[in-house]
Design a protein around this motif. Sequence first.
Motif, PDB file in Angstrom:
ATOM      1  N   LEU A  57       0.829  -1.200   0.000  1.00 22.82           N
ATOM      2  CA  LEU A  57       0.000   0.000   0.000  1.00 22.82           C
ATOM      3  C   LEU A  57       0.868   1.257   0.000  1.00 22.82           C
ATOM      4  CD1 LEU A  57      -2.753  -1.085   2.542  1.00 22.82           C
ATOM      5  CD2 LEU A  57      -3.107  -0.548   0.133  1.00 22.82           C
ATOM      6  N   GLY A  58       2.163   1.065  -0.279  1.00 22.66           N
ATOM      7  CA  GLY A  58       3.084   2.191  -0.236  1.00 22.66           C
ATOM      8  C   GLY A  58       2.683   3.331  -1.148  1.00 22.66           C
ATOM      9  N   PHE A  59       2.209   2.995  -2.355  1.00 25.04           N
ATOM     10  CA  PHE A  59       1.830   4.050  -3.298  1.00 25.04           C
ATOM     11  C   PHE A  59       0.643   4.843  -2.763  1.00 25.04           C
ATOM     12  CE2 PHE A  59      -1.550   1.210  -4.412  1.00 25.04           C
ATOM     13  CZ  PHE A  59      -2.536   1.997  -4.984  1.00 25.04           C
ATOM     14  N   LEU A  60      -0.309   4.148  -2.138  1.00 24.04           N
ATOM     15  CA  LEU A  60      -1.505   4.820  -1.648  1.00 24.04           C
ATOM     16  C   LEU A  60      -1.181   5.705  -0.442  1.00 24.04           C
ATOM     17  CD1 LEU A  60      -4.396   4.948  -2.535  1.00 24.04           C
ATOM     18  CD2 LEU A  60      -4.960   3.122  -0.916  1.00 24.04           C
ATOM     19  N   VAL A  61      -0.244   5.245   0.382  1.00 24.97           N
ATOM     20  CA  VAL A  61       0.183   6.063   1.526  1.00 24.97           C
ATOM     21  C   VAL A  61       0.770   7.375   1.023  1.00 24.97           C
ATOM     22  CG1 VAL A  61       1.849   6.217   3.406  1.00 24.97           C
ATOM     23  CG2 VAL A  61       0.545   4.114   3.081  1.00 24.97           C
ATOM     24  N   LYS A  62       1.578   7.303  -0.040  1.00 25.75           N
ATOM     25  CA  LYS A  62       2.180   8.533  -0.576  1.00 25.75           C
ATOM     26  C   LYS A  62       1.138   9.406  -1.261  1.00 25.75           C
ATOM     27  CE  LYS A  62       6.753   6.503  -1.114  1.00 25.75           C
ATOM     28  NZ  LYS A  62       7.818   6.078  -2.043  1.00 25.75           N
ATOM     29  N   VAL A  63       0.204   8.771  -1.940  1.00 25.81           N
ATOM     30  CA  VAL A  63      -0.850   9.525  -2.613  1.00 25.81           C
ATOM     31  C   VAL A  63      -1.720  10.268  -1.602  1.00 25.81           C
ATOM     32  CG1 VAL A  63      -3.025   9.228  -3.873  1.00 25.81           C
ATOM     33  CG2 VAL A  63      -0.955   8.125  -4.700  1.00 25.81           C
ATOM     34  N   LEU A  64      -1.924   9.660  -0.427  1.00 23.12           N
ATOM     35  CA  LEU A  64      -2.815  10.231   0.593  1.00 23.12           C
ATOM     36  C   LEU A  64      -2.070  11.090   1.613  1.00 23.12           C
ATOM     37  CD1 LEU A  64      -5.110   7.148   1.232  1.00 23.12           C
ATOM     38  CD2 LEU A  64      -5.806   9.323   0.224  1.00 23.12           C
ATOM     39  N   ALA A  65      -0.820  11.407   1.358  1.00 18.22           N
ATOM     40  CA  ALA A  65      -0.064  12.250   2.295  1.00 18.22           C
ATOM     41  C   ALA A  65      -0.814  13.552   2.532  1.00 18.22           C
ATOM     42  CB  ALA A  65       1.324  12.530   1.744  1.00 18.22           C
ATOM     43  N   GLY A  66      -1.027  13.876   3.810  1.00 19.32           N
ATOM     44  CA  GLY A  66      -1.765  15.090   4.151  1.00 19.32           C
ATOM     45  C   GLY A  66      -3.257  14.896   4.249  1.00 19.32           C
ATOM     46  N   ALA A  67      -3.742  13.677   3.980  1.00 16.80           N
ATOM     47  CA  ALA A  67      -5.176  13.397   4.072  1.00 16.80           C
ATOM     48  C   ALA A  67      -5.525  12.923   5.480  1.00 16.80           C
ATOM     49  CB  ALA A  67      -5.571  12.342   3.045  1.00 16.80           C
ATOM     50  N   SER A  68      -6.806  12.977   5.814  1.00 18.41           N
ATOM     51  CA  SER A  68      -7.276  12.495   7.109  1.00 18.41           C
ATOM     52  C   SER A  68      -7.652  11.022   7.012  1.00 18.41           C
ATOM     53  CB  SER A  68      -8.498  13.301   7.558  1.00 18.41           C
ATOM     54  OG  SER A  68      -9.616  13.021   6.714  1.00 18.41           O
ATOM     55  N   PHE A  69      -7.901  10.405   8.171  1.00 23.31           N
ATOM     56  CA  PHE A  69      -8.391   9.022   8.178  1.00 23.31           C
ATOM     57  C   PHE A  69      -9.716   8.927   7.430  1.00 23.31           C
ATOM     58  CE2 PHE A  69      -5.859   8.772  12.245  1.00 23.31           C
ATOM     59  CZ  PHE A  69      -4.922   7.877  11.765  1.00 23.31           C
ATOM     60  N   ALA A  70     -10.566   9.933   7.599  1.00 23.10           N
ATOM     61  CA  ALA A  70     -11.866   9.914   6.929  1.00 23.10           C
ATOM     62  C   ALA A  70     -11.696   9.935   5.411  1.00 23.10           C
ATOM     63  CB  ALA A  70     -12.710  11.099   7.394  1.00 23.10           C
ATOM     64  N   ASP A  71     -10.739  10.737   4.922  1.00 27.33           N
ATOM     65  CA  ASP A  71     -10.468  10.768   3.477  1.00 27.33           C
ATOM     66  C   ASP A  71     -10.004   9.402   2.990  1.00 27.33           C
ATOM     67  OD1 ASP A  71     -11.021  13.503   3.331  1.00 27.33           O
ATOM     68  OD2 ASP A  71      -8.950  14.052   3.785  1.00 27.33           O
ATOM     69  N   ALA A  72      -9.105   8.769   3.741  1.00 31.11           N
ATOM     70  CA  ALA A  72      -8.576   7.462   3.348  1.00 31.11           C
ATOM     71  C   ALA A  72      -9.671   6.410   3.344  1.00 31.11           C
ATOM     72  CB  ALA A  72      -7.448   7.055   4.301  1.00 31.11           C
ATOM     73  N   GLU A  73     -10.512   6.417   4.382  1.00 35.73           N
ATOM     74  CA  GLU A  73     -11.598   5.427   4.447  1.00 35.73           C
ATOM     75  C   GLU A  73     -12.577   5.621   3.294  1.00 35.73           C
ATOM     76  OE1 GLU A  73     -14.751   3.560   7.669  1.00 35.73           O
ATOM     77  OE2 GLU A  73     -13.998   5.601   7.964  1.00 35.73           O
TER      78      GLU A  73
END
Length: 376
Positions: A284-300
């Motif tokens: 999930l490394g790519f998604l972690v980098k894509v979501l940098a600065g996002a909240s848990f709610a955004d990720a969910e």
Amino acid sequence: MLEGATMQPVDDQAPIERDVVHLARVAMAGRSQDVQTLVQRMARRYQQTNAALAASLRDLLRSSPGQESPMRGFGNPAPIPLDGDSRLPLIRADQLGPAVPPVLAPHIKAQIEQLRDEHRSAERLAQSGLSPSRTGLFTGPPGVGKTLAARWLADELKCPLLVLDLSSVMSSYLGRTGSNIRQVLDYAKSSPSVLLLDELDTVAKRRDDASEVGELKRLVTVLLQEIDDWPSTSLLLAATNHGDLLDPAVWRRFDVVVEFPLPGPTELEEALLHYCGNEAPDSLGFLVKVLAGASFADAERLVMTARRRAALSDERLFDVLLRLGQDRLRHLNQGERLQIAIDLMQDGDLSQRRASELTGVSRDTIRRRQRESQEQ
């Protein structure tokens, strides 16, 4: 004088007499929640000067029938407070199933766990003349776990979570708003519970704000008084997305202040694994980098959208996540996108062409970076 009685010094006796009179006055007024608060204070106050009295008071608190009845539906006979205008409930009870431990940074997790441990070990604290933290203020941007942490605490303490959305109790008559807040806090104090005051900044704004009317400023004073009188048998939590708007006096009233930051890479990866469940990709490394600065709610939100789409189209979740993450990738600088392209080829088993299409980085640039890495 009765046989066996001992004369107490006047300076020790007077405080006891005052406490007894105060206790009797509150009891005769029928304010049961305040009686319990006073007994707790007396037990702490006399721990050093009259250990036997303090122990007897703690025994009374332990045997109090209210200790086993958290709220209506859990044994609280008091009616749920209603708004005087709409006649709608002013408070809602979170009665969902067991709470999942929130994903938090280690220092935030330690603060939340200490709140839990203090209330679980209230009797041990009382033996040292201490009481658990009564109030906690949770600050931070939306979607970072403030409400989830409150729900987990309530679940761990075997108490109901009562939620008061302060924006919803603002009456067209501000004087009635103060009454609404008092009703809710009196109800929550009547038996052990965790009360969450959501959107605290709606009410507890700075009193030096020239745009606020005098009645709203008086409402802040009402709220501060209620927080000061909160009993240690329950836990009062408040949450705000805008801590900078709070009156400075509000900050001082809370025993614990927890600042929830946006999640870092480690917390995001742990949360993503939880959201993906059994369908979690190997990397999930790519998604972690894509979501940098996002909240848990955004990720969910992103993961749940991907899971639904994958279920309907019979595609791999990983492929759907790649497409959904592509829009976010475009907002990263070229160096970040290049590194993600390399990671996708190594961990995601993507072709050079596919990695180029997703990240917008040319294949020549990707090949050049690969050669440089091999030469090093």
